[in-house]
Structures are given as C-alpha cells and as structure tokens.
Scaffold this motif. Structure first.
Motif, PDB file in Angstrom:
ATOM      1  N   ILE A 101       0.831  -1.191   0.000  1.00  0.00           N
ATOM      2  CA  ILE A 101       0.000   0.000   0.000  1.00  0.00           C
ATOM      3  C   ILE A 101       0.866   1.243   0.000  1.00  0.00           C
ATOM      4  CG2 ILE A 101      -1.704   1.308   1.302  1.00  0.00           C
ATOM      5  CD1 ILE A 101      -2.816  -1.282   2.322  1.00  0.00           C
ATOM      6  N   PHE A 116      -9.783   6.087  -4.613  1.00  0.00           N
ATOM      7  CA  PHE A 116     -10.718   5.439  -3.709  1.00  0.00           C
ATOM      8  C   PHE A 116     -12.011   6.190  -3.544  1.00  0.00           C
ATOM      9  CE2 PHE A 116      -8.584   1.816  -1.882  1.00  0.00           C
ATOM     10  CZ  PHE A 116      -7.299   1.999  -2.331  1.00  0.00           C
ATOM     11  N   LEU A 140      -9.296  -0.610 -11.015  1.00  0.00           N
ATOM     12  CA  LEU A 140      -8.710  -1.926 -11.251  1.00  0.00           C
ATOM     13  C   LEU A 140      -7.252  -1.780 -11.657  1.00  0.00           C
ATOM     14  CD1 LEU A 140     -11.705  -3.703 -12.934  1.00  0.00           C
ATOM     15  CD2 LEU A 140     -10.599  -4.308 -10.808  1.00  0.00           C
ATOM     16  N   LEU A 194      -5.122  -1.477  -8.628  1.00  0.00           N
ATOM     17  CA  LEU A 194      -4.887  -2.771  -7.997  1.00  0.00           C
ATOM     18  C   LEU A 194      -3.919  -3.615  -8.808  1.00  0.00           C
ATOM     19  CD1 LEU A 194      -6.819  -2.534  -5.678  1.00  0.00           C
ATOM     20  CD2 LEU A 194      -7.582  -4.797  -6.255  1.00  0.00           C
ATOM     21  N   MET A 239      -0.522  -2.807  -8.018  1.00  0.00           N
ATOM     22  CA  MET A 239      -0.079  -3.310  -6.728  1.00  0.00           C
ATOM     23  C   MET A 239       0.504  -4.714  -6.866  1.00  0.00           C
ATOM     24  SD  MET A 239      -2.193  -3.048  -3.217  1.00  0.00           S
ATOM     25  CE  MET A 239      -2.822  -1.420  -3.206  1.00  0.00           C
ATOM     26  N   TYR A 240      -0.079  -5.496  -7.742  1.00  0.00           N
ATOM     27  CA  TYR A 240       0.429  -6.839  -7.961  1.00  0.00           C
ATOM     28  C   TYR A 240       1.673  -6.837  -8.838  1.00  0.00           C
ATOM     29  CZ  TYR A 240      -3.460  -9.512  -6.087  1.00  0.00           C
ATOM     30  OH  TYR A 240      -4.365 -10.103  -5.263  1.00  0.00           O
ATOM     31  N   PHE A 291      -6.934  -9.239 -16.570  1.00  0.00           N
ATOM     32  CA  PHE A 291      -7.371  -8.810 -15.248  1.00  0.00           C
ATOM     33  C   PHE A 291      -8.788  -8.253 -15.323  1.00  0.00           C
ATOM     34  CE2 PHE A 291      -5.999  -8.118 -11.013  1.00  0.00           C
ATOM     35  CZ  PHE A 291      -6.494  -6.910 -10.550  1.00  0.00           C
ATOM     36  N   TRP A 340     -12.645  -9.641 -13.698  1.00  0.00           N
ATOM     37  CA  TRP A 340     -13.563  -8.860 -12.886  1.00  0.00           C
ATOM     38  C   TRP A 340     -14.775  -8.369 -13.637  1.00  0.00           C
ATOM     39  CZ3 TRP A 340     -13.264  -9.612  -8.102  1.00  0.00           C
ATOM     40  CH2 TRP A 340     -12.044  -9.938  -7.529  1.00  0.00           C
ATOM     41  N   ILE A 394     -17.178  -4.242  -8.021  1.00  0.00           N
ATOM     42  CA  ILE A 394     -16.085  -4.015  -7.081  1.00  0.00           C
ATOM     43  C   ILE A 394     -16.202  -2.665  -6.394  1.00  0.00           C
ATOM     44  CG2 ILE A 394     -14.380  -5.460  -8.237  1.00  0.00           C
ATOM     45  CD1 ILE A 394     -13.519  -2.235  -9.039  1.00  0.00           C
ATOM     46  N   MET A 407     -13.997  -1.199  -3.085  1.00  0.00           N
ATOM     47  CA  MET A 407     -12.824  -0.375  -3.272  1.00  0.00           C
ATOM     48  C   MET A 407     -13.133   1.105  -3.209  1.00  0.00           C
ATOM     49  SD  MET A 407      -9.843  -0.728  -5.948  1.00  0.00           S
ATOM     50  CE  MET A 407      -8.767   0.683  -5.880  1.00  0.00           C
TER      51      MET A 407
END
Lengths: 214, 437
Positions: free
Chosen positions: A62, A95, A115, A118, A121-122, A187, A191, A196, A200
C-alpha cells in the motif's frame, strides 16, 4: 491556511483535478501535514507513524502504491522518492466512490482506473503482466504473519489461483503452452460483471459546515 | 526610598486582598463564588462571539467537529469484508479489502489523533484552538484583543503569584509538619497543608471542579485509578481528599516538592532504576495498602497523557496489586482551556504557562463505586472492566490501544495476532480449493 486568496485558487485547481470538495481538501491537507511533520513532501518513512497501518498485511504494497510512478501518472515505471500534496490527493482519488450519475462511459472509466490501481499493486516490476512469481509474492505477504503456514502451502494457494486465472483468460491450454502472466486485459476479464465498487471505495464525508452554538 | 515606598503601598493592599479572598477560603474549604461569576461572564461572551462568527457567514471559519472525522469507516469485521467476492480468485479480492483498510488508516487513524489536542466546534477566542483563523469583524477582533489583554496582563500575573505562594507554602508547610512526631495530629495537619496548597494551586488556574457522587470517594487502604490528561490531574483530585502519590523522582522544582511532601506523608517515590523492576514496585505498593490507615494510592494506569476524548489501554500492573479499586473519571470542558499535555510538543513549564493564559480550567470529576477483581478474572480483564466503567461515566470513547504508541511502534505480537486471523480464513478456503481441483 494563511493567505486565503492564493490558497483558494490552488484548492479550486485541485478540486477540478481530483474531484474532492474544498472542505475535504482542507481536511486532507491537515492530515498530510500531520503525516509529513509539517514538511511539504512525504517520504516512505512517514507512513511508519500510523499504528493502524501496521496491522495490515499488505502494508508495504500500500505504501509503495503511493510512490508508484504509474499511479502518480508520472511515468511507466519506477518509484518516486517523495510525494507532495497533489500526488497524495491523486492517490486518494482512486478510492473515491464512483459517481453513478455520470454517463456510462465515465463509470466504466472510473472502474478501470480502480482496477488498474490494484493491478499495479500486484505487478511490482511494471512489465504489464502479473507473473506467477509476483502472485506468489502477494499471497506470501498476505499470509506472512502466520508462522504456522509453510511456504509450500502459500505457494500451492498461489499456483491454484493462477491456474484458475489462466483458464478464465486463455481457456483450454495446450500441454506445453506456458501461461506468461495476467495482463491488464485479462485482469479486467476476471472482474467483468462483478461489482467491485463497494469493496474499493472509502466513504469520504461531505463536510457540510455545521453552525453550532455553544 | 520613594520607589520602595510606592511599591510597598501598591503591594500591601493587593496582598491583603489575596490573603483574604484566596488563602483563607482555601484553608477553610469555603468557596466565595468569584469563579462562578467569572465563568458566567465568560460563557456569555463566548456565546456572543459564536453568534457573530455565524453571522459573519464565511463557511470556512466554522470548525467541523473532530469526532465526525473525514471518512466513514467501514467497521464491518474482517470476515464480512472479505466474503462476498470469494467465489472467484480469493486473494485478488482480499487485496481490495486490505487496501481499503490501509487507506482508511492513512487518512484518519484513531490512535494518533488522541495525541493531539481536541478540535473545538465553536471558537473560544483563543487563537491557539482555532486553526482556520479568519478575520470576521472589527467587533470580534476587539473582543479578542481585550481577551488577550485580560488574560496576559491581569490574569497571568495573579495566577503566577498564586502558584508561587501555593508551592512555597507546600514546601514550607510539609517540612514543618514533618518535624512533628508521628501521631494523628501530624496526619491531620499534613492533610490540611496538602489540601490548602492544592486548592490555592487550583485557583491559580482559575479551576472550577464539579464533584459527583461524593459518597464513593476513595477510602483508606484502597487504590484510586483515573484517566490521565494533564499533570494537574493530581491537583484536581487532591483538592477533595488526600492521596498517596506514586511516581518517579524528578529533578528540579518538582523534585524539591516531592522531597518536601514525603516528609509529612508517606508518598511512594521511586528512583528511575527501580521503576523498571516491576516486582519491586508491586511489593512496595502491596505493603502500602496492607496498612489500612494509610491514604489511598493514586495511579494513572494509562501511563501517559491522552487528549481527554478517549481512554486508552490500562496497564495491568496496577491491577495486580490486589485490594479495592476506586475508579474516578475526569472530564475537562475544552471550551475554556485545553488541559491536555502534549509532551512531545511542549515542556512541562510551557504547558503550565499555556494553561495559565487560558480562560479557565473547568472539569467534572465522577467518583465510581469500588470494584474488586472477581473470581476467574485475570488482571487484563479486570483492567478492561474498570476502563469501560470510567469511559462510560466520563462520556469518552474506549480504545484498546496502548498509550505508549505516542512514542513507540506497534508491538509485533499485536500485528501477528491480526495476521493469524486472516491466514486462518485463507487456509480454510485454500484447502477447499485444492480439493475441488
């Protein structure tokens, strides 16, 4: 905020860029100053002062997301050393709840932005794909607190999930076809159709100034 | 000579006034009602100021209540937050949940906001409490300037004098009483000296204290626990009854006072090195309460000053000693002055001076019925029970966090607890996934 006039022009500009109201921006500015220790920029170390954050298993990801150049829209990869208030707000704006009164295109765009946040982040090496290694890394971090879970179980969980993702994105694979990794389009496919938005977003309160008598 | 004459002429009526209006009533425990009148005038002025600010119309000048906060946190427990999206790749969805939680913590965390002063909803004419200081109208500014003059030129010298008198009386008085042989007369005199000096010191802050439920006042041989906001908490409690104080030996003025006080009354002062030895501390305190004639011990289990909007974790050490616990809740009214000592920002002396230049210190003290440790309850559960009672009475929120977080980081054990919970959930699912493969 000292000189009221120049500050409000800045605030209006930030309002336009990030979508927060001016009161929310002022409150966030105070929080920014608290985190930065009254400095104009924040560094990674400043996030150590938030005790609540310490309990979060993906804390480092984060914090990293705040400095990620892709999230800050400053470049395709790499990490910034420090961020200023505008960057702080940019990250926060990911957010914000999606405004469903906007057109369908806008809603789709906001969803994609979240998305993408996120995904970044991966995808820690910024190559546009979430490889098996990166996925395992995330699962290990999520499970890092529990000493009873061996690395092997973490790996098998990651492998299983990755296979499922592959089957969704590519369908049936040839026996020696190697699945490179999850791209952003894959990805999105995972989704698709799943809501979502509620997971989120952080509900920023509308600061209606309350007139109160003692 | 002329100068000295003049000074003498000015000082003597003033001294007589001080003696008559403050010292005597303090010794006798009588209230002349001057503070009440002062407070009434103050409240009316502040109400007028608030109305003027509202009329001024500028929305930015009204502060929002800090307790509302900037975000509405999602308080649902981890299980609920993580479920729902679980049909699919579970780790992906869990990252959603944790990043949301992480962001909520970054924007507003419950703990660090307790270590800074409470924000006020309406301005109380002190610039130190108003962050959004805007010019509203000439009249308001004039009143504010008048306020500054009154506080710094009239009230401050008076208060400093009073504090000076109070402290010197305490040191001299307790040393004298300490010379007497051990007897009930000596105890009564020592109580009288302590009470008088504390009342004088409280008047030095223009303190107005309302005591509730006096029937539950801590008895001899018990332990009194209270929430901690400021170093003057001790003064506030001692105006109504004498306690045995527990603490570290300090240097400087505070050290002189401590050494003087212990001559007349057996306070328990520890050297810094002794404080680290928990068994030694517990032993001495146990010996103290075993003697039923000794005054109740006063302990602040939070260990540090919190900003009076919440009660943080009570350290279990005080609850392991045994005996009857008398909880006391102290709530300050922030409208008249901020009593919270932010020890990382201000030194003790500057904190005391800031309090002396505020309007007044107004607080409520509630005595709660005594509690003892029940069968099968360990010290931590007992501490939490007492903490809840104090929080409910004082109208404060309860937090499980340790006040030590002001300076230290979160303990690793605490972190691991949380993560263990989460990983239990995943592994449960993970094994299911593996089976279905």
């Amino acid at each position: 905020m000292g000189a009221a006039h120049s500050a409000s022009a800045e605030v209006r500009e930030l309002e336009g860029k990030t979508g927060f109201s001016s009161e929310q921006i002022e409150q966030l500015h105070r929080r920014f100053k608290q985190l930065s220790g009254d400095q104009p920029t924040i560094r990674k170390e400043n996030f150590n002062n938030v005790p609540d954050l310490e309990l979060n298993p993906i804390r480092s990801k984060i914090v990293r997301a705040f400095f990620d150049n892709r999230n800050l829209r400053k470049g395709p990869s790499g990490l910034a050393d420090e961020i200023n208030f505008e960057d702080f707000l940019t990250i926060m704006s990911y957010f914000r709840p999606i405004d469903t009164t906007m057109g369908e295109e806008q809603v789709e765009l906001s969803r994609k932005e979240k998305l993408r946040f996120l995904f970044h982040m991966y995808d820690s090496d910024s190559d546009g794909r979430i490889t098996l290694e990166e996925y395992r890394n995330v699962v290990e971090e999520l499970l890092s607190g529990n000493p009873h879970i061996e690395k092997e179980s973490a790996r098998s969980i990651a492998d299983g999930a990755m296979m499922e993702a592959a089957s969704v994105c590519v369908g049936q694979m040839e026996p020696d076809q190697v699945y490179e990794g999850i791209t952003f389009e894959d990805f999105l496919k995972i989704w698709q159709g799943i809501d979502i938005e509620t997971k989120m977003h952080v509900r920023f309160l509308n600061m209606e100034t309350i007139a109160l008598c003692h | 000579m002329e100068g000295a004459d003049l000074a003498g002429k000015l000082l003597s009526p003033w001294l007589v006034l001080v003696l008559g209006l403050i010292l005597l009533p303090s010794a006798l425990g009588v209230n002349l009602g001057v503070s009440e009148i002062y407070l009434k005038v103050l409240v009316k002025t502040l109400q007028w100021a608030t109305i003027r600010i509202e009329k001024g119309g500028r929305k930015e000048s009204i502060l929002n209540s800090a307790s509302v906060g900037i975000i509405e946190r999602d308080e649902s427990p981890m299980e609920k937050g993580l479920s729902g999206l679980r049909g699919r790749d579970f780790e992906l969805s869990d990252v959603f949940y944790f990043s949301k939680k992480g962001l909520e913590a970054i924007v507003e965390d419950e703990v660090t906001q307790r270590f800074s002063s409470e924000e006020l909803v309406s301005w109380n004419l002190l610039t130190r409490t108003n962050i959004n200081f805007h010019y509203i109208s000439l009249r308001l500014t004039t009143v504010w300037v008048l306020g500054v003059l009154v506080r710094y030129c009239i009230l401050l010298p008076l208060r400093v004098t009073l504090a000076f008198i109070g402290i010197s009386l305490l040191v001299v008085g307790t040393t004298l009483v300490g010379q007497l042989p051990d007897s009930s007369l000596r105890n009564r005199l020592s109580e009288l000296v302590h009470l008088t000096c504390c009342r004088i010191c409280v008047r030095a802050f223009s303190g107005t204290i309302h005591y509730h439920n006096k029937q539950y006042r801590p008895q001899k041989g018990g332990i009194c626990v209270a929430n901690h906001t400021s170093p003057i908490d001790v003064l506030i409690l001692t105006t109504d009854g004498c306690y045995t104080m527990v603490g570290q030996v300090h240097g400087g003025l505070l050290g002189i006072m401590q050494r003087a006080m212990v001559k007349s009354c057996p306070h328990v002062w520890f050297e810094r090195s002794e404080m680290k030895d928990r068994h030694l501390v517990t032993k001495r305190l146990k010996e103290h309460i075993a003697d039923k004639k000794k005054l109740p011990i006063l302990i602040f289990p939070e260990g540090t000053c919190i900003n009076n909007t919440s009660v943080m974790m009570f350290k279990k050490g005080s609850f392991e000693i045994g005996g009857t616990i008398h909880p006391v809740a102290i709530k300050y009214n922030p409208q008249f002055g901020d009593a919270f000592w932010n020890s990382s920002k201000y030194s003790m002396v500057s904190h005391l001076l800031r309090m002396m230049t505020s309007w007044a210190i107004v607080c409520d003290v509630w005595y709660l019925p005594p509690m003892t440790r029940e069968e099968g309850e360990d010290a931590v559960q007992f501490a939490n029970r007492v903490k809840s009672a104090i929080a409910i009475q004082g109208g404060l929120t309860e937090l499980p966090w340790d006040g030590g977080l002001k300076r230290a980081k979160v303990k690793d054990t605490f972190k691991e607890e949380q993560q263990k919970n989460y990983s239990k959930m995943i592994v449960g699912n993970g094994s299911l996934n593996a089976k279905s493969d």
